[in-house]
Design an enzyme around this catalytic site. Structure first.
Site, PDB file in Angstrom:
ATOM      1  N   PRO A   2       0.978  -1.059   0.197  1.00 30.65           N
ATOM      2  CA  PRO A   2       0.048   0.175   0.386  1.00 30.65           C
ATOM      3  C   PRO A   2       0.628   1.089   0.046  1.00 30.65           C
ATOM      4  O   PRO A   2       1.105   1.311   1.199  1.00 30.65           O
ATOM      5  CB  PRO A   2      -0.806  -0.349   1.268  1.00 30.65           C
ATOM      6  CG  PRO A   2      -0.106  -1.277   1.650  1.00 30.65           C
ATOM      7  CD  PRO A   2       0.729  -1.810   1.285  1.00 30.65           C
ATOM      8  N   GLU A   3       0.370   2.496  -1.004  1.00 23.51           N
ATOM      9  CA  GLU A   3       1.598   3.051  -1.286  1.00 23.51           C
ATOM     10  C   GLU A   3       0.369   4.514  -1.301  1.00 23.51           C
ATOM     11  O   GLU A   3      -0.794   3.855  -1.289  1.00 23.51           O
ATOM     12  CB  GLU A   3       2.496   3.304  -1.918  1.00 23.51           C
ATOM     13  CG  GLU A   3       3.554   1.940  -1.932  1.00 23.51           C
ATOM     14  CD  GLU A   3       4.802   2.419  -2.947  1.00 23.51           C
ATOM     15  OE1 GLU A   3       4.476   3.657  -3.817  1.00 23.51           O
ATOM     16  OE2 GLU A   3       5.141   1.569  -3.448  1.00 23.51           O
ATOM     17  N   LYS A  57       0.827   8.107   3.276  1.00 20.55           N
ATOM     18  CA  LYS A  57      -0.325   6.890   3.258  1.00 20.55           C
ATOM     19  C   LYS A  57      -1.148   6.495   5.221  1.00 20.55           C
ATOM     20  O   LYS A  57      -0.554   5.489   5.202  1.00 20.55           O
ATOM     21  CB  LYS A  57       0.862   5.543   3.919  1.00 20.55           C
ATOM     22  CG  LYS A  57       1.900   5.448   2.171  1.00 20.55           C
ATOM     23  CD  LYS A  57       3.051   5.026   2.972  1.00 20.55           C
ATOM     24  CE  LYS A  57       4.010   5.948   1.935  1.00 20.55           C
ATOM     25  NZ  LYS A  57       6.055   4.681   1.762  1.00 20.55           N
ATOM     26  N   HIS A  90      -6.219 -13.527   8.764  1.00 17.15           N
ATOM     27  CA  HIS A  90      -5.244 -12.701   9.013  1.00 17.15           C
ATOM     28  C   HIS A  90      -6.268 -11.148   9.461  1.00 17.15           C
ATOM     29  O   HIS A  90      -6.028 -10.296   9.906  1.00 17.15           O
ATOM     30  CB  HIS A  90      -4.298 -12.053   7.406  1.00 17.15           C
ATOM     31  CG  HIS A  90      -3.037 -13.081   7.617  1.00 17.15           C
ATOM     32  ND1 HIS A  90      -3.355 -14.761   8.312  1.00 17.15           N
ATOM     33  CD2 HIS A  90      -3.269 -13.679   6.272  1.00 17.15           C
ATOM     34  CE1 HIS A  90      -2.267 -15.293   7.217  1.00 17.15           C
ATOM     35  NE2 HIS A  90      -2.268 -14.563   6.410  1.00 17.15           N
ATOM     36  N   ARG A 109       1.261  -9.651   7.745  1.00 19.81           N
ATOM     37  CA  ARG A 109       2.397  -9.476   8.929  1.00 19.81           C
ATOM     38  C   ARG A 109       2.386  -8.315   9.580  1.00 19.81           C
ATOM     39  O   ARG A 109       3.326  -8.197  10.491  1.00 19.81           O
ATOM     40  CB  ARG A 109       3.025  -9.266   7.048  1.00 19.81           C
ATOM     41  CG  ARG A 109       3.445 -10.278   6.721  1.00 19.81           C
ATOM     42  CD  ARG A 109       4.866  -9.670   5.535  1.00 19.81           C
ATOM     43  NE  ARG A 109       4.789 -10.357   4.663  1.00 19.81           N
ATOM     44  CZ  ARG A 109       5.533  -9.684   2.892  1.00 19.81           C
ATOM     45  NH1 ARG A 109       5.993  -9.113   3.388  1.00 19.81           N
ATOM     46  NH2 ARG A 109       4.998 -10.600   1.954  1.00 19.81           N
ATOM     47  N   ARG A 257      16.132  -0.319   0.074  1.00 20.73           N
ATOM     48  CA  ARG A 257      15.642  -1.202  -0.409  1.00 20.73           C
ATOM     49  C   ARG A 257      16.144  -1.583  -2.096  1.00 20.73           C
ATOM     50  O   ARG A 257      16.511  -0.780  -2.632  1.00 20.73           O
ATOM     51  CB  ARG A 257      14.184  -0.069  -1.157  1.00 20.73           C
ATOM     52  CG  ARG A 257      14.121   0.751   0.642  1.00 20.73           C
ATOM     53  CD  ARG A 257      12.728  -0.318   1.298  1.00 20.73           C
ATOM     54  NE  ARG A 257      12.980  -0.964   2.213  1.00 20.73           N
ATOM     55  CZ  ARG A 257      12.744  -0.372   3.944  1.00 20.73           C
ATOM     56  NH1 ARG A 257      12.371   0.543   3.631  1.00 20.73           N
ATOM     57  NH2 ARG A 257      13.059  -1.150   4.466  1.00 20.73           N
TER      58      ARG A 257
END
Length: 281
Positions: A2-3, A57, A90, A109, A257
DNA sequence: TGACCCCTGGCC
DNA sequence: GGCCAGGGGTCA
């Protein structure tokens, strides 16, 4: 992940769902998405959602009675709507709506974050205060981009992802915007010309617009999760021919990254990407 | 300023 | 079976 576009889609979905039906009950599991925040306060969120804003975000919920919630999707978080009978893997937190539907915050996560706070304090939270300009909310022109990112001594792509300078770009969309603009990720921000800043600002808008268009819909499926279908121009395409010039796309690591770049379309030029070099302009 | 950490699904 | 992915917070 998600950006900005993914979070904006989440916001639009939530607005649609929550405008139609009030929250009758909120509940959350005891997970680390709350970090230090008070989980019990989450359970007190109910009723109508008066506003739902996005900054970078982050999502800022304002419920009636002055209650608020700051939410971040992390890397794998998503909001989905289910019936009461449907099992959502989840699921970490849930809003039960008056029509019987359940909005799940699902996050395998656990990198996402929920922080219930009084609505009046939402904007004062350090995480929100420290955010830079949001291209969608605040607009973004070449000069504004130059002002925000230009002074950085970090590599251009790293500076673009600095949420304190510009809010919303992550690894994928930063790489895509740089490719669209024909700028190398390792450029020194101070070396960009006004024309290049303008191109980059346009490319950022185009990248965001593409992400929004592709992901509009009820069920979030993040672009990088679409199996064999890679809709990106350079991201995840190391070794493949560039879509423009056929030169092999390269990848390297920046600030921990992975960065993807077409060395032909995004030349580093004569500039030395070395440290300490006073920006020319 | 950069290195490390969290966490687990997916892929090699 | 092991490694990689990475947003953002924390720490040296």
């Amino acid at each position: 992940m998600p950006e900005l576009p993914e979070v904006e889609i989440a916001r639009r979905n939530l607005v649609r769902w929550l405008d139609a039906h009030r929250v009758v009950k909120a509940e959350a599991d005891d997970t680390r998405i709350f970090r230090g925040a008070e989980r019990a306060a989450f359970a007190r969120l109910k009723g109508r959602v008066e506003s739902l804003e996005r900054r970078g975000k982050y999502l800022l919920f304002t419920f009636e009675a002055g209650r608020g919630l700051l939410a971040h999707l992390g890397m794998t978080g998503k909001f989905v709507r289910r019936t009461q009978e449907q099992v959502q893997p989840h699921s970490r937190a849930r809003f039960h709506l008056e029509d019987g539907a359940v909005l799940h915050f699902a996050d395998p996560r656990l990198f996402g974050r929920m922080e219930p706070v009084p609505a009046a304090q939402l904007r004062a939270l350090a995480a929100v205060q420290s955010l830079g300009r949001d291209p969608l909310v605040d607009g973004l022109t070449g000069p504004q981009l130059a002002e925000a990112v230009g002074p950085s001594k970090q590599a251009l792509k790293v500076a673009l992802m600095d949420q304190g300078r510009l809010a919303g770009l992550g690894n994928i969309h930063a790489a895509e915007a740089l490719f669209r603009a024909g700028l190398h990720p390792a450029r020194v921000p101070g070396s960009l010309t006004p024309e290049e800043w303008k191109r980059l600002a346009r490319a950022i808008h185009a990248t965001i617009a593409f992400g929004l268009k592709e992901q509009e819909g009820e069920e979030p499926v993040y672009l990088e999760d679409r199996g064999a279908v890679n809709l990106f121009r350079v991201y995840g395409r190391a070794g493949e021919p560039c879509s423009k010039c056929k030169a092999p796309v390269e990848s390297f690591t920046q600030a921990g990254r992975t960065t993807h770049v077409c060395p032909q379309c995004q030349p580093l030029g004569a500039q030395r990407p070395g440290p300490k070099r006073t920006p020319g302009r």
